[in-house]
Design a protein around this motif. Structure first.
Motif, PDB file in Angstrom:
ATOM      1  N   SER A 242      -3.626  38.746 -15.437  1.00 23.95           N
ATOM      2  CA  SER A 242      -2.763  39.364 -14.963  1.00 23.95           C
ATOM      3  C   SER A 242      -1.630  38.711 -15.238  1.00 23.95           C
ATOM      4  CB  SER A 242      -3.116  39.323 -13.197  1.00 23.95           C
ATOM      5  OG  SER A 242      -2.921  37.818 -12.846  1.00 23.95           O
ATOM      6  N   LEU A 243      -1.281  37.456 -15.362  1.00 24.53           N
ATOM      7  CA  LEU A 243      -0.052  36.765 -15.756  1.00 24.53           C
ATOM      8  C   LEU A 243       0.409  37.196 -17.041  1.00 24.53           C
ATOM      9  CD1 LEU A 243       2.329  34.860 -15.316  1.00 24.53           C
ATOM     10  CD2 LEU A 243       0.591  32.808 -16.022  1.00 24.53           C
ATOM     11  N   ILE A 244      -0.776  37.219 -17.898  1.00 28.12           N
ATOM     12  CA  ILE A 244      -0.393  37.771 -19.442  1.00 28.12           C
ATOM     13  C   ILE A 244       0.049  39.116 -19.424  1.00 28.12           C
ATOM     14  CG2 ILE A 244      -1.539  38.279 -21.539  1.00 28.12           C
ATOM     15  CD1 ILE A 244      -3.570  35.806 -21.269  1.00 28.12           C
ATOM     16  N   ARG A 245      -0.669  40.020 -18.491  1.00 32.83           N
ATOM     17  CA  ARG A 245      -0.012  41.393 -18.688  1.00 32.83           C
ATOM     18  C   ARG A 245       1.483  41.548 -18.278  1.00 32.83           C
ATOM     19  NH1 ARG A 245      -3.168  45.751 -15.384  1.00 32.83           N
ATOM     20  NH2 ARG A 245      -2.213  47.076 -16.767  1.00 32.83           N
ATOM     21  N   ARG A 246       1.972  40.727 -17.149  1.00 32.74           N
ATOM     22  CA  ARG A 246       3.366  40.584 -16.493  1.00 32.74           C
ATOM     23  C   ARG A 246       4.261  40.238 -17.837  1.00 32.74           C
ATOM     24  NH1 ARG A 246       0.667  39.182 -11.719  1.00 32.74           N
ATOM     25  NH2 ARG A 246       1.204  40.738 -10.076  1.00 32.74           N
ATOM     26  N   MET A 247       3.624  39.162 -18.504  1.00 33.96           N
ATOM     27  CA  MET A 247       4.544  38.597 -19.669  1.00 33.96           C
ATOM     28  C   MET A 247       4.884  39.619 -20.694  1.00 33.96           C
ATOM     29  SD  MET A 247       2.756  34.870 -20.258  1.00 33.96           S
ATOM     30  CE  MET A 247       3.124  33.601 -19.199  1.00 33.96           C
ATOM     31  N   GLU A 248       3.663  40.402 -21.181  1.00 30.07           N
ATOM     32  CA  GLU A 248       3.820  41.498 -22.135  1.00 30.07           C
ATOM     33  C   GLU A 248       4.575  42.572 -21.504  1.00 30.07           C
ATOM     34  OE1 GLU A 248      -0.279  41.517 -25.058  1.00 30.07           O
ATOM     35  OE2 GLU A 248      -0.251  42.543 -22.973  1.00 30.07           O
ATOM     36  N   GLU A 249       4.395  43.062 -20.348  1.00 24.94           N
ATOM     37  CA  GLU A 249       5.205  44.382 -19.952  1.00 24.94           C
ATOM     38  C   GLU A 249       6.726  44.013 -19.879  1.00 24.94           C
ATOM     39  OE1 GLU A 249       3.285  44.769 -16.178  1.00 24.94           O
ATOM     40  OE2 GLU A 249       1.478  45.903 -17.050  1.00 24.94           O
ATOM     41  N   VAL A 250       7.114  42.859 -19.276  1.00 21.76           N
ATOM     42  CA  VAL A 250       8.454  42.588 -19.345  1.00 21.76           C
ATOM     43  C   VAL A 250       9.119  42.251 -20.480  1.00 21.76           C
ATOM     44  CG1 VAL A 250      10.176  40.856 -18.463  1.00 21.76           C
ATOM     45  CG2 VAL A 250       8.303  41.420 -16.899  1.00 21.76           C
ATOM     46  N   THR A 251       8.375  41.845 -21.392  1.00 25.22           N
ATOM     47  CA  THR A 251       9.011  41.570 -22.784  1.00 25.22           C
ATOM     48  C   THR A 251       9.242  42.755 -23.864  1.00 25.22           C
ATOM     49  OG1 THR A 251       7.990  39.263 -22.853  1.00 25.22           O
ATOM     50  CG2 THR A 251       8.806  40.259 -24.880  1.00 25.22           C
ATOM     51  N   HIS A 252       8.297  43.764 -23.556  1.00 26.51           N
ATOM     52  CA  HIS A 252       8.440  44.998 -23.999  1.00 26.51           C
ATOM     53  C   HIS A 252       9.470  45.595 -23.418  1.00 26.51           C
ATOM     54  CE1 HIS A 252       4.856  46.726 -26.371  1.00 26.51           C
ATOM     55  NE2 HIS A 252       4.460  45.475 -26.157  1.00 26.51           N
ATOM     56  N   SER A 253       9.546  45.633 -22.087  1.00 26.68           N
ATOM     57  CA  SER A 253      10.884  46.296 -21.449  1.00 26.68           C
ATOM     58  C   SER A 253      12.149  45.609 -21.884  1.00 26.68           C
ATOM     59  CB  SER A 253      10.618  46.226 -20.017  1.00 26.68           C
ATOM     60  OG  SER A 253       9.404  47.035 -19.494  1.00 26.68           O
ATOM     61  N   SER A 254      12.171  44.680 -22.226  1.00 27.73           N
ATOM     62  CA  SER A 254      13.478  43.809 -22.595  1.00 27.73           C
ATOM     63  C   SER A 254      13.741  44.117 -23.927  1.00 27.73           C
ATOM     64  CB  SER A 254      13.339  42.301 -22.554  1.00 27.73           C
ATOM     65  OG  SER A 254      12.938  41.980 -21.083  1.00 27.73           O
ATOM     66  N   LEU A 255      12.736  44.312 -24.848  1.00 32.18           N
ATOM     67  CA  LEU A 255      12.845  44.635 -26.220  1.00 32.18           C
ATOM     68  C   LEU A 255      13.393  46.129 -26.402  1.00 32.18           C
ATOM     69  CD1 LEU A 255      10.010  42.878 -28.098  1.00 32.18           C
ATOM     70  CD2 LEU A 255      12.436  42.404 -28.329  1.00 32.18           C
ATOM     71  N   ASN A 256      12.702  47.051 -25.522  1.00 35.26           N
ATOM     72  CA  ASN A 256      13.319  48.341 -25.673  1.00 35.26           C
ATOM     73  C   ASN A 256      14.555  48.714 -25.019  1.00 35.26           C
ATOM     74  OD1 ASN A 256      11.012  49.998 -26.891  1.00 35.26           O
ATOM     75  ND2 ASN A 256       9.876  49.438 -24.994  1.00 35.26           N
ATOM     76  N   ALA A 257      15.044  47.729 -24.238  1.00 32.90           N
ATOM     77  CA  ALA A 257      16.397  47.923 -23.641  1.00 32.90           C
ATOM     78  C   ALA A 257      17.438  47.428 -24.468  1.00 32.90           C
ATOM     79  CB  ALA A 257      16.536  47.119 -22.178  1.00 32.90           C
ATOM     80  N   LEU A 258      17.149  46.489 -25.324  1.00 32.39           N
ATOM     81  CA  LEU A 258      17.959  45.977 -26.101  1.00 32.39           C
ATOM     82  C   LEU A 258      18.218  46.441 -27.417  1.00 32.39           C
ATOM     83  CD1 LEU A 258      17.473  41.992 -25.715  1.00 32.39           C
ATOM     84  CD2 LEU A 258      19.603  43.267 -24.705  1.00 32.39           C
ATOM     85  N   PHE A 259      17.330  47.132 -28.102  1.00 37.68           N
ATOM     86  CA  PHE A 259      17.233  47.916 -29.449  1.00 37.68           C
ATOM     87  C   PHE A 259      17.033  49.470 -29.278  1.00 37.68           C
ATOM     88  CE2 PHE A 259      15.957  43.517 -30.184  1.00 37.68           C
ATOM     89  CZ  PHE A 259      16.666  43.306 -31.242  1.00 37.68           C
ATOM     90  N   ARG A 260      17.504  50.181 -30.104  1.00 37.99           N
ATOM     91  CA  ARG A 260      17.519  51.578 -30.127  1.00 37.99           C
ATOM     92  C   ARG A 260      16.818  52.040 -31.316  1.00 37.99           C
ATOM     93  NH1 ARG A 260      23.282  50.938 -28.609  1.00 37.99           N
ATOM     94  NH2 ARG A 260      23.777  51.061 -31.042  1.00 37.99           N
ATOM     95  N   ASP A 261      16.009  53.092 -30.894  1.00 38.51           N
ATOM     96  CA  ASP A 261      15.332  53.723 -32.121  1.00 38.51           C
ATOM     97  C   ASP A 261      14.346  52.892 -32.937  1.00 38.51           C
ATOM     98  OD1 ASP A 261      16.580  56.203 -31.790  1.00 38.51           O
ATOM     99  OD2 ASP A 261      18.265  55.814 -33.228  1.00 38.51           O
ATOM    100  N   ILE A 262      13.716  51.986 -31.846  1.00 39.04           N
ATOM    101  CA  ILE A 262      12.549  51.091 -32.433  1.00 39.04           C
ATOM    102  C   ILE A 262      11.253  51.403 -31.523  1.00 39.04           C
ATOM    103  CG2 ILE A 262      14.104  49.375 -33.553  1.00 39.04           C
ATOM    104  CD1 ILE A 262      12.335  48.543 -30.488  1.00 39.04           C
ATOM    105  N   GLU A 263      10.096  51.102 -32.325  1.00 37.70           N
ATOM    106  CA  GLU A 263       8.847  50.927 -31.767  1.00 37.70           C
ATOM    107  C   GLU A 263       8.421  49.738 -31.563  1.00 37.70           C
ATOM    108  OE1 GLU A 263       4.554  52.410 -32.886  1.00 37.70           O
ATOM    109  OE2 GLU A 263       6.075  53.845 -33.345  1.00 37.70           O
ATOM    110  N   VAL A 264       8.035  49.259 -30.493  1.00 36.39           N
ATOM    111  CA  VAL A 264       7.495  47.744 -30.232  1.00 36.39           C
ATOM    112  C   VAL A 264       5.989  47.967 -30.042  1.00 36.39           C
ATOM    113  CG1 VAL A 264       7.646  45.802 -28.344  1.00 36.39           C
ATOM    114  CG2 VAL A 264       9.732  47.360 -28.989  1.00 36.39           C
ATOM    115  N   SER A 265       5.441  47.091 -30.774  1.00 32.35           N
ATOM    116  CA  SER A 265       3.885  46.924 -30.662  1.00 32.35           C
ATOM    117  C   SER A 265       3.627  45.334 -30.609  1.00 32.35           C
ATOM    118  CB  SER A 265       3.230  47.730 -31.954  1.00 32.35           C
ATOM    119  OG  SER A 265       3.493  47.177 -33.032  1.00 32.35           O
ATOM    120  N   ASN A 266       2.530  45.091 -30.013  1.00 33.04           N
ATOM    121  CA  ASN A 266       2.204  43.823 -30.309  1.00 33.04           C
ATOM    122  C   ASN A 266       0.612  43.483 -30.392  1.00 33.04           C
ATOM    123  OD1 ASN A 266       2.232  44.295 -27.216  1.00 33.04           O
ATOM    124  ND2 ASN A 266       1.107  42.411 -27.299  1.00 33.04           N
ATOM    125  N   GLU A 267       0.182  42.419 -31.020  1.00 35.07           N
ATOM    126  CA  GLU A 267      -1.176  41.968 -31.054  1.00 35.07           C
ATOM    127  C   GLU A 267      -1.759  41.592 -29.837  1.00 35.07           C
ATOM    128  OE1 GLU A 267      -1.524  39.783 -34.455  1.00 35.07           O
ATOM    129  OE2 GLU A 267      -0.645  41.359 -35.965  1.00 35.07           O
TER     130      GLU A 267
END
Length: 330
Positions: free
Chosen positions: A138-163
């Protein structure tokens, strides 16, 4: 299995319809310190949509979910991967120990194959992927979700994925730029590090994908953007964590640990032998004009780490789901 001084018991969700395999899995769970959970009569998807703390999912290739119209274990694996990307999925196959006969689409989300009659095949997968041994999912999920939201907020027209997140023992750095920030919560104290390569990031900024003026861009803007990613990701995560347990005066940490860096060898040490929790994010241009940007996010809890206290504060308890009838002990 990798573990801290106080090893946590890990929970795995099991989809297994063969009676003989079920008995062998029960024995393995006892041996490896795992709590095996099985879905009750309800749809598996209803349970997986909750934020239950799991380490992995074990599926047999003959498993199905009639409520969701999933006819075999591979369809089930793909659906589970869509819902819970952070969970490694191990699939039990009959008569083979690889995925070579599957198409790329059929392999999506499957971390590995195990043979129930060869226990070492499952042990190796658990050692490689089971992040819940040290870090609650559950801690890992929070780390991923917040980082995804941050990257989408800072960059336009990009697709964020992670392994899949993973653990490393080495101390090597990636790329030619990094941002380092002290992080502290009631359960831990350490650092978060973001690493990247300068040129692909510079390309995104010059192409107007950020709020930075693209007319006059240099390395300072890249470093500034890396700092923005770091600050926004940690700020969002800290807010979510403190909602579980606001800090008190007793939570303050004043201990320091020396950090050593060898830029020539691309080496950094935080004064601890504990594993680093790593996330690899890829930013891809939706217009297919620019090179992908790879970001490595690492958490190093080198000063204080108390996962037991975090789990006690986490609002999603597996015991509550068992009592409600959504889950049964395997």
């Amino acid at each position: 299995m990798i573990g801290f001084e106080k090893r946590l018991v890990s929970k795995v969700l099991i989809f297994e319809d063969d009676a003989s395999a079920q008995g062998k899995l029960k024995a393995l769970c006892t041996e490896l310190g795992l709590i095996g959970l099985k879905q009750s009569e309800r749809s598996s998807m209803q349970m997986l949509q909750s934020n239950i703390d799991l380490g992995a999912v074990l599926i047999s290739e003959s498993s199905s979910d009639t409520a969701e119209g999933l006819g075999d274990g591979f369809e089930l694996a793909r659906r589970i991967h869509q819902l819970r990307r952070e969970l490694p999925i191990f699939i039990r196959r009959s008569g083979r120990d690889d995925l070579d006969d599957l198409t790329p689409d059929e392999k999506v989300g499957i971390a590995g194959v195990y043979d129930i009659d060869k226990p070492d095949s499952l042990k190796q997968l658990l050692d490689q992927y089971l992040a819940d041994t040290e870090y609650p999912i559950s801690l890992i999920r929070r780390m991923e979700e917040v980082t995804h939201s941050s990257l989408n907020a800072l960059f336009r027209d990009i697709e964020v994925s992670n392994e899949l997140p993973y653990l490393v023992k080495d101390k090597l750095t990636y790329g030619d730029i990094l941002s380092l920030l002290p992080v502290e919560a009631p359960w831990f104290s350490g650092y978060m590090m973001i690493q990247a390569e300068e040129q692909p990031m510079l390309g995104l900024i010059k192409d107007g994908r950020t709020a930075i003026d693209s007319a006059t861009v240099d390395f300072r803007d890249v470093m500034g953007m890396l700092s923005e990613i770091t600050n926004l990701a940690w700020g969002g995560l800290r807010t979510r964590l403190l909602a579980l347990h606001p800090p008190t005066l007793d939570d303050n940490t004043r201990i320091s640990v020396p950090i050593t860096v060898n830029q020539y060898k691309e080496y950094i040490s935080f004064g601890t032998d504990r594993s680093q929790l790593c996330f690899k994010y890829t930013l891809r241009d939706q217009h297919h004009r620019l090179a992908p940007v790879t970001l490595y996010q690492k958490f190093i809890f080198n000063i204080r780490w108390s996962p037991e206290a975090y789990l006690a504060a986490d609002e999603n308890k597996v015991e509550d789901l068992v009592q409600s009838g959504c889950l049964e002990l395997f």
